[in-house]
Design a protein around this motif. Structure first.
Motif, PDB file in Angstrom:
ATOM      1  N   ASP A 165     -24.433 101.951  99.130  1.00 34.69           N
ATOM      2  CA  ASP A 165     -23.996 103.242  99.651  1.00 34.69           C
ATOM      3  C   ASP A 165     -22.949 103.877  98.739  1.00 34.69           C
ATOM      4  OD1 ASP A 165     -25.583 102.633 101.705  1.00 34.69           O
ATOM      5  OD2 ASP A 165     -23.962 102.094 103.109  1.00 34.69           O
ATOM      6  N   ALA A 166     -22.846 105.181  98.862  1.00 36.09           N
ATOM      7  CA  ALA A 166     -21.782 105.941  98.196  1.00 36.09           C
ATOM      8  C   ALA A 166     -21.434 107.120  99.083  1.00 36.09           C
ATOM      9  CB  ALA A 166     -22.220 106.412  96.814  1.00 36.09           C
ATOM     10  N   TRP A 201     -28.308 106.583  89.570  1.00 40.82           N
ATOM     11  CA  TRP A 201     -28.167 105.173  89.893  1.00 40.82           C
ATOM     12  C   TRP A 201     -28.795 104.316  88.798  1.00 40.82           C
ATOM     13  CZ3 TRP A 201     -31.258 108.697  92.313  1.00 40.82           C
ATOM     14  CH2 TRP A 201     -32.631 108.552  92.150  1.00 40.82           C
ATOM     15  N   GLU A 202     -28.589 103.027  88.904  1.00 38.66           N
ATOM     16  CA  GLU A 202     -29.232 102.044  88.025  1.00 38.66           C
ATOM     17  C   GLU A 202     -30.109 101.145  88.884  1.00 38.66           C
ATOM     18  OE1 GLU A 202     -26.351  99.922  85.816  1.00 38.66           O
ATOM     19  OE2 GLU A 202     -25.407 101.703  84.935  1.00 38.66           O
ATOM     20  N   TYR A 203     -31.372 100.909  88.400  1.00 43.02           N
ATOM     21  CA  TYR A 203     -32.353 100.151  89.179  1.00 43.02           C
ATOM     22  C   TYR A 203     -32.756  98.895  88.435  1.00 43.02           C
ATOM     23  CZ  TYR A 203     -36.872  98.800  91.068  1.00 43.02           C
ATOM     24  OH  TYR A 203     -37.915  98.083  91.586  1.00 43.02           O
ATOM     25  N   GLY A 217     -17.719 121.739 101.881  1.00 48.86           N
ATOM     26  CA  GLY A 217     -16.551 121.095 102.456  1.00 48.86           C
ATOM     27  C   GLY A 217     -16.885 119.967 103.427  1.00 48.86           C
ATOM     28  N   THR A 218     -17.947 119.230 103.208  1.00 48.66           N
ATOM     29  CA  THR A 218     -18.394 118.189 104.139  1.00 48.66           C
ATOM     30  C   THR A 218     -18.559 116.871 103.402  1.00 48.66           C
ATOM     31  OG1 THR A 218     -19.552 119.853 105.436  1.00 48.66           O
ATOM     32  CG2 THR A 218     -20.154 117.554 105.830  1.00 48.66           C
ATOM     33  N   SER A 219     -18.132 115.768 104.074  1.00 48.38           N
ATOM     34  CA  SER A 219     -18.323 114.432 103.499  1.00 48.38           C
ATOM     35  C   SER A 219     -19.723 113.928 103.826  1.00 48.38           C
ATOM     36  CB  SER A 219     -17.280 113.461 104.055  1.00 48.38           C
ATOM     37  OG  SER A 219     -15.995 113.824 103.619  1.00 48.38           O
ATOM     38  N   TYR A 220     -20.401 113.395 102.798  1.00 42.54           N
ATOM     39  CA  TYR A 220     -21.758 112.869 102.972  1.00 42.54           C
ATOM     40  C   TYR A 220     -21.800 111.411 102.552  1.00 42.54           C
ATOM     41  CZ  TYR A 220     -23.819 117.481 103.802  1.00 42.54           C
ATOM     42  OH  TYR A 220     -24.163 118.687 104.331  1.00 42.54           O
ATOM     43  N   LYS A 221     -22.699 110.664 103.229  1.00 40.40           N
ATOM     44  CA  LYS A 221     -22.997 109.283 102.843  1.00 40.40           C
ATOM     45  C   LYS A 221     -24.392 109.278 102.243  1.00 40.40           C
ATOM     46  CE  LYS A 221     -24.178 106.284 105.960  1.00 40.40           C
ATOM     47  NZ  LYS A 221     -24.100 105.317 107.084  1.00 40.40           N
ATOM     48  N   VAL A 222     -24.558 108.663 101.070  1.00 43.42           N
ATOM     49  CA  VAL A 222     -25.858 108.609 100.396  1.00 43.42           C
ATOM     50  C   VAL A 222     -26.206 107.156 100.132  1.00 43.42           C
ATOM     51  CG1 VAL A 222     -24.882 108.861  98.081  1.00 43.42           C
ATOM     52  CG2 VAL A 222     -27.242 109.535  98.503  1.00 43.42           C
ATOM     53  N   ARG A 223     -27.500 106.839 100.270  1.00 40.06           N
ATOM     54  CA  ARG A 223     -27.995 105.483 100.071  1.00 40.06           C
ATOM     55  C   ARG A 223     -29.288 105.575  99.259  1.00 40.06           C
ATOM     56  NH1 ARG A 223     -29.337 102.787 105.487  1.00 40.06           N
ATOM     57  NH2 ARG A 223     -27.060 102.675 105.579  1.00 40.06           N
ATOM     58  N   VAL A 224     -29.404 104.740  98.222  1.00 42.01           N
ATOM     59  CA  VAL A 224     -30.597 104.691  97.376  1.00 42.01           C
ATOM     60  C   VAL A 224     -31.267 103.351  97.605  1.00 42.01           C
ATOM     61  CG1 VAL A 224     -31.522 104.879  95.043  1.00 42.01           C
ATOM     62  CG2 VAL A 224     -29.482 106.180  95.689  1.00 42.01           C
ATOM     63  N   LYS A 257     -27.657  99.706  91.968  1.00 38.74           N
ATOM     64  CA  LYS A 257     -26.218  99.617  91.777  1.00 38.74           C
ATOM     65  C   LYS A 257     -25.723 100.851  91.058  1.00 38.74           C
ATOM     66  CE  LYS A 257     -26.568  96.880  87.455  1.00 38.74           C
ATOM     67  NZ  LYS A 257     -26.144  95.634  86.784  1.00 38.74           N
ATOM     68  N   ASN A 258     -24.392 100.983  91.051  1.00 37.37           N
ATOM     69  CA  ASN A 258     -23.719 102.097  90.368  1.00 37.37           C
ATOM     70  C   ASN A 258     -24.257 103.445  90.849  1.00 37.37           C
ATOM     71  OD1 ASN A 258     -22.238 100.220  88.935  1.00 37.37           O
ATOM     72  ND2 ASN A 258     -23.618 100.230  87.159  1.00 37.37           N
ATOM     73  N   VAL A 259     -24.321 103.620  92.169  1.00 33.65           N
ATOM     74  CA  VAL A 259     -24.730 104.910  92.715  1.00 33.65           C
ATOM     75  C   VAL A 259     -23.566 105.888  92.578  1.00 33.65           C
ATOM     76  CG1 VAL A 259     -25.530 106.129  94.759  1.00 33.65           C
ATOM     77  CG2 VAL A 259     -26.301 103.795  94.333  1.00 33.65           C
ATOM     78  N   THR A 260     -23.813 107.027  91.905  1.00 34.41           N
ATOM     79  CA  THR A 260     -22.773 108.051  91.707  1.00 34.41           C
ATOM     80  C   THR A 260     -23.309 109.386  92.142  1.00 34.41           C
ATOM     81  OG1 THR A 260     -23.476 108.418  89.418  1.00 34.41           O
ATOM     82  CG2 THR A 260     -21.736 106.792  89.771  1.00 34.41           C
ATOM     83  N   ALA A 261     -22.372 110.289  92.475  1.00 39.02           N
ATOM     84  CA  ALA A 261     -22.743 111.622  92.928  1.00 39.02           C
ATOM     85  C   ALA A 261     -21.837 112.645  92.280  1.00 39.02           C
ATOM     86  CB  ALA A 261     -22.652 111.712  94.446  1.00 39.02           C
TER      87      ALA A 261
END
Length: 1290
Positions: free
Chosen positions: A1134-1135, A1072-1074, A1115-1122, A1057-1061
């Motif tokens: 996701d974030a 993140w928090e695990y 200048g690109t949007s990314y999706k990240v998943r932990v 939870k709380n995935v940040t970039a």
């Protein structure tokens, strides 16, 4: 004279077609209606007039007919009644008139010759009798060769030879060919060839022609037998041996006679004499033959005296010795000359050809349907040479002795009916005959009294786009012909006025349908026997529009571009938007992303350039808009500058001729790029002053050219030089040269004849260009005449136009057309003749005998009889099937009734309908299509598709996990494609290594929507496969996975939870928090947001809760998943983040600033003073402490930065100048070198020219470059200059 009746099969299926005079009735092809109406007999199938049978097979004489009531059949043989019951070998097929004569059966078999004769079939019911052709039955024969004694043939070398074949006379005649003993075909050529009668001709013999096995074969195709003649021996004696014999036995004068000359002029062997004649029938193939002897071998050519050989129907066979003209007509009569020639002379023969004609139809009688009291006529017109005689029969009996009918009056080739009654129904036969043959046609008169019927389905719904035409059908039938009236609304008045068009077939047309046109329309049909009405509904829909169209775009390679396409449509219609590239489907490339209102192309390449089209479709209309994408290269450094050449000069004209002149010039400077060519242009000062036209071009090494000119042109010339850079400016114009006038050299091109209306012929051509006129007074002589007719050419002379309209022509008739140019000096050469056609009209009839064969649940085969070309009335383009789904047999409501069409080009008589929905009812009809449009439709044919397999269940949910049970819930298939008879559930356990266990299967009734699955293993993952079944089989499956619980305690899953970039330009810190069990493997997945590519996966070492992603695109949007994975599966969240835009470094050159120059001057002065003081103190021998020296100069050694945790602390970009951590040190020259730290800010900045202020703060601009670009002088160990240091400030 033998005669019989025939009618083409395609017309039979049309049934009842209206005839000439007053009010003949047209009967629709509705199957139910046709079953109810009485109908006289009609012959639908019969054997050919001349029927040659195989004596080894049974004789089948066909005779099929239809009528209401069904007809009975009888036969005559050789003019007398043929009692088939008295001959055990003869039987008639049930419900048919076809005879089968038993020949091959051992017990009752007979000989085919016994049954030779003339047969005729009669089909009869209470309304009349139809008769077939006279069918002449003859047995095929393949007789043996007559025995003959063959004498070896001896011929002197160079003389001609003829080897006779004389095959036996068979039925039909045999095919002749020559072979040797090895069954190899004997080679034939200009010298050796076979005549039409089978003889083998040698124009001159050679020694290699000697052989003993010249064998003539006769092949009888009907009996599949081959007969062989005895071998013929041919011996060729050399000239030398013959000369010795002649010398000993003949005088000198005899020896040198013409007969033994080694070379001689041609002589015709076949045909003999100088003239002959031949008669052939119209429509047959004309074969003329000439074979000549001579040495050298003569060559044959053919001409027609006083005319030309027809271009598309003439063929030269047998090495030009046989002239073949197919499909001959009276126009092919005349004198044909064959000319045989060699080096010594020629010989010729003239064959006079006369073309006669068996009767052929001008107007064949057609069936006539009338109501009591009406009038009509049957017309029978035929032509032939000689002119055929016309005779009539009624129900197979000559009309002179037939029962009298007061309503009937025979007038030559026409029978006129007045005030007919129901007893007037009969079948009439028209016989047209001359000495070359006969024609016979059946045509019935059917008198019907029927009240009105409306055949259009009740309450039919029509949907039309606003401002488009609306056609409301009201197909009807009745006898007398009913009158049709239309009403709108429940109590509306009769419709009339210019805003409506009332068609003869009952259709109401609203040319411009508006919103207020919607509503209920009532069609009323009435005649004296009754009245009937029907209602239809009309809905008006808003048109589909593109309110935001795609626009022209220019994009650099590797860039991204987007096209917009926003549509507005009727709320009740469902639109579909399709994108095309250059008229084809988009490439199958994940770089192309189609959104709801746009098309986006990422990472653009050169191949992406082109025209992009947005198409918006509904069931009723379609609109489109296009835009062009241009892909350009990124800007590059400018190339070495070269320039275009200077213009040529000093143009001079010499050697003036009527149609040529010589042009000379001096080239200009090529400006360092060699001249590759010169382009010569001309100006016509008389017709187009000031306009320059391309004339020719020559190599860049030449400066003189001879120019070809046209008559009657006032020429001026100029020259343009061309090199690799471009074109020079044009030279100055040369002097003028006016050529003399002459007759035109060319005729107009592109001559064609088409009709814009059914009764005209539009002759069009490409007019000559001005310089092609060759003189003043350019005009065009337009000539035309109807093809295959006796008319002379009609001509008219016109000027300043490129078309001429001929009015009053018959519909779609072929015409010969030619257009000749002429001016005041005379005409151009004779033009070529072009074939054109007068105007087309809509086809008259619909295809017949429509049949539908259902192949499977999604495919049907449609068959129909073709429409005769004379009823097509134009260029046959094909047939079009209209079909629509009427209802679903599974009870599902058909939301949108979509009428579809499928076209079949050419004269096809069948086609496949794919993509049908299983278990549904469809209806279809077929129309013939020509260049004018579509003909009338066949009556709708209804068919049903069988059941198919269903689609997957709409959903599958698994709930209420327990120790040993799970609850499954599902929804029925969205497309059952039949009646669902049940469901099948299969499941199996999955262990920790993802291996599958034993598969279990359960059958479930169709009315169940849930199931509790018991006796499962606790804490176990199961995979479920679920699908529905119809009587046909199982459909697609839906799968799901679920886990039973352990000890009634909810399982502990890893949680993220709380995935940040925190994102920069090319990298991002992910934290993140695990929560979860230990020993789990943590991973990070990331990718471009919205992309279809799989996410990239990076494993995280240890138990850290942060990770850095590098190498990202600015200048690109990314999706990240932990995620965390282990024994209990994984959970992830996701974030989405976006990298910063690329920034260009901005450097200010302060070396030119005034304050900086002043400061530098002050520093230099201060250093000079210090140097002077030091010099004075040194000369005085004074000393100073080391401590002071160290204070005056900083530590020259560069100290490494602190790397306790491998990082530099908080990230700082160019706008956030935070101080370094306590303990950090900087070198005295205020620079940071990469070799001092493996984890420096230089690394994180990927090439930042980092600098530090004296207070330790970092300054500089993040550049985004991946390669280090050290400042000038960095290779030196000395401190950089102040100018370079200041250039790093923003």
């Amino acid at each position: 004279m033998e005669w019989s009746s025939s009618i083409s099969e395609s017309r039979l299926s049309l049934v009842l077609f209206f005839c000439q005079i007053i009010t003949a009735l047209d009967v629709p092809l509705d199957p139910k209606l046709l079953e109810e109406l009485p109908q006289p007999p009609t012959i639908t199938q019969q054997s050919p007039k001349d029927y040659i049978v195989d004596p080894r097979e049974n004789i089948v004489i066909q005779c099929e007919a239809k009528g209401k009531p069904p007809p009975s059949f009888s036969w005559t043989r050789n003019g007398t009644h043929f009692d088939i019951d008295k001959d055990v070998r003869v039987r008639m097929k049930p419900h048919s008139g076809t005879l089968i004569i038993n020949i091959i059966n051992d017990e009752n078999g007979g000989k085919a010759e016994t049954y030779e004769g003339v047969y005729q079939c009669t089909a009869r019911n209470e309304l009349g009798a139809a008769i077939s052709n006279n069918i002449v039955i003859r047995s095929s024969r393949s007789p043996l060769w007559t025995k003959e004694k063959l004498v070896p043939k001896t011929v002197v070398e160079g003389q001609y030879a003829i080897l006779p074949c004389r095959p036996p006379i068979g039925l039909p005649p045999p095919i002749i060919f020559w072979m040797d003993n090895s069954f190899q075909k004997l080679p034939q050529n200009n010298r050796v060839s076979q005549s039409l009668n089978g003889d083998l001709y040698f124009s001159n013999v050679k020694p290699e022609d000697s052989r003993d096995d010249y064998i003539c074969y006769a092949r009888f195709n009907h009996t599949q037998t081959i007969q062989q003649k005895q071998p013929i021996s041919l011996k060729v004696e050399p000239v030398d041996s013959l000369n010795e014999t002649i010398t000993a036995n003949m005088s000198d004068s005899d020896f040198y006679g013409d007969r033994l000359s080694p070379e001689r002029r041609p002589t015709l062997l076949l045909p003999t004499g100088s003239t002959s004649s031949k008669t052939e029938l119209r429509g047959n193939t004309l074969l003329l033959e000439c074979i000549a002897e001579g040495l050298p071998t003569p060559l044959i050519r053919w001409i027609k005296e006083g005319g030309e050989l027809p271009a598309n129907r003439t063929f030269l066979d047998n090495f030009h010795k046989t002239l073949k003209i197919i499909d001959i007509s009276e126009a092919d009569s005349g004198k044909y000359k064959c000319i045989a020639s060699n080096l010594l002379g020629s010989a010729h023969h003239v064959i006079t050809v006369t073309v006669k004609a068996a009767p052929y139809w001008i107007r064949e009688p057609t069936n006539l349907v009338l109501s009591p009291g009406e009038s009509g006529s049957l017309i029978c017109r035929a032509n032939g040479k000689p002119k055929p005689s016309i005779s009539w029969l009624s129900n197979g009996v000559p009309i002179a002795i037939a029962p009298e009918d007061p309503s009937r009056n025979v007038d030559g080739d026409t029978i006129i009916f007045t005030d007919v009654q129901e007893r007037s129904s009969a079948v009439y036969q028209c016989n047209a005959s001359n000495e070359y043959g006969y024609l016979l046609a059946n045509a019935f008169v059917n008198v019907l009294a029927e009240p009105p019927r409306i055949l259009t389905p009740h309450n039919e719904l029509y949907q039309v786009i606003a401002n488009k035409p609306a056609l409301l059908d009201c197909a009807f039938f009745g006898s007398p012909v009913p009158e049709i009236e239309w009403f709108k609304g429940v109590k509306g008045s009769i419709l009339q006025g210019n805003q409506y068009v009332f068609h003869k077939n009952g259709t109401l047309e609203i040319p411009l349908a508006q919103k207020d046109s919607a509503g209920t329309y009532t069609c009323v049909a009435r005649n004296k026997l009754g009245k009937v009405q029907n209602e239809v509904q009309l809905e008006i829909k808003e048109p589909t529009m593109i309110i935001k169209q795609p626009e022209y775009k220019v994009v650099q390679r590797t860039g991204q571009v987007s096209f917009e396409c926003i549509i507005k449509h009727d709320a009740t219609l469902v639109p579909t938007v399709t994108w095309l590239k250059d008229g084809a489907e988009l490439p199958n490339d994940e770089r192309f992303f189609v959104g709801k209102h746009n098309l986006t192309i990422m990472n653009v390449t050169d191949k992406d350039g082109g025209t992009y089209t947005c198409i918006a479709n509904t069931t009723l209309d379609s609109v489109s808009a296009s835009a062009v994408l241009t892909v350009v290269a990124p800007p590059t450094a400018p190339p070495v500058v070269y320039d275009r050449p200077d213009p040529p000069f000093d143009l001079e004209l010499t050697d003036h001729q009527e149609r040529t002149v010589q042009l000379t010039w001096i080239p200009g400077n090529d400006n360092n790029s060699p001249i590759t060519k010169f382009v010569i242009e001309y100006e016509d000062a008389m017709r187009e002053p000031g306009i320059w036209n391309y004339l020719t071009e020559i190599s860049g090494i030449l400066t003189t050219v001879h120019l070809k000119l046209s008559p009657y042109v006032n020429y001026s010339f100029r020259v343009i030089a061309v090199n690799d850079i471009g074109n020079s400016q044009p030279s100055e114009a040369s002097e003028q040269y006016f050529t003399k006038a002459a007759k035109p050299d060319d005729n107009p091109t592109g001559v064609q004849g088409i009709g814009s209306e059914p009764d005209n012929l539009v002759i069009m051509w490409e007019p000559l260009k001005h310089f092609q006129s060759n003189g003043p007074g350019l005009q065009y002589k337009v000539s035309w005449r109807q093809k295959d007719g006796d008319d002379d050419w009609t001509s008219v002379t016109v000027a300043n136009v490129s078309k001429y309209i001929v009015s009053g022509t018959p519909t779609f008739a072929p015409y010969e057309i030619k257009v000749q140019a002429l001016n005041d000096l005379g005409p151009a050469p004779e033009p070529t003749t072009t074939i054109g056609h007068s105007g087309e009209d809509l086809p008259m009839v619909a295809p017949g005998n429509l049949q539908v064969q259902v192949v499977n649940s999604t495919l049907a085969k449609v068959q129909w009889d073709p429409v005769l070309l004379k009823y097509v009335r134009g260029h046959l383009q094909g047939y079009k099937i209209y079909y629509m789904k009427v209802e679903s047999l599974s009870g599902r409501i058909n939301q949108h009734v979509e009428k579809k069409a499928l076209s079949f080009p050419g004269n096809k008589t069948h086609g496949m309908l794919p993509g049908l929905e299983p278990y549904s009812t469809y209806k279809l009809n077929v129309r013939v299509v020509n260049g004018k449009g579509e003909g009338p439709a066949t009556p709708d044919e209804t068919f049903k598709t069988p059941e198919g397999v269903p689609s997957a269940p709409s959903f599958l949910k698994i709930t209420n996990p327990n120790l040993d049970s799970l609850t499954l819930e599902w929804g029925p298939p969205s497309h059952p494609n039949g009646v669902v008879v049940g469901y099948i559930l299969k499941f199996q356990p999955i262990n920790n290594t993802h291996e599958l266990g034993r598969l279990e299967e359960i059958s479930i009734p169709a009315n169940e929507t849930s199931l509790i699955l018991s006796n499962l293993n606790y804490s176990t993952r199961y995979k479920f496969y679920f699908y529905a079944q119809t009587s046909v089989g199982a459909g697609s499956q839906i799968t799901e996975e679920a886990v039973t619980i352990m000890d009634e305690v909810p399982p502990v899953y890893p949680g993220i939870k709380n995935v940040t970039a925190a994102a920069a330009e090319t990298y991002a810190n992910i934290s993140w928090e695990y929560e979860g069990p230990v020993h789990e493997n943590i991973y990070v997945e990331y990718g471009v947001a919205g992309s279809k590519e799989d996410l990239k996966k990076e494993n995280v070492n240890g138990s850290r809760n942060f990770f850095m992603l590098k190498g990202l695109t600015p200048g690109t949007s990314y999706k990240v998943r932990v995620g965390a994975e282990g024994l209990s599966g994984f959970r992830s969240s996701d974030a989405v983040f976006e990298t910063g835009p690329a920034k260009a470094s901005r450097q200010v050159d302060i070396a030119t600033q005034g304050w900086f120059i002043g400061l530098m001057c002050a520093v230099a002065l201060l250093i000079l003073i210090l140097l002077i003081v030091c010099f004075i103190r040194r000369n005085k021998g004074g000393k100073y402490p080391v401590k002071e020296k160290e204070d005056a100069h900083g530590d020259p050694e560069i100290q490494p930065m602190k790397e306790d945790d491998g990082t530099l602390g908080e990230y700082s970009d160019a706008d956030d100048h935070k101080p370094l951590k306590k303990g950090s040190r900087t070198p005295s020259d205020r620079t940071v070198k990469k070799e001092d730290s493996d984890d420096s800010l230089v690394d994180y900045g990927e090439g930042v020219n980092g600098q530090f202020n004296e207070d330790g703060s970092f300054i500089g601009q993040y550049s985004g470059k991946k390669e280090k670009e050290p400042a000038e002088g960095n290779e030196s160990s000395e401190a950089p200059s102040p100018v370079n240091a200041m250039n790093s400030f923003v």
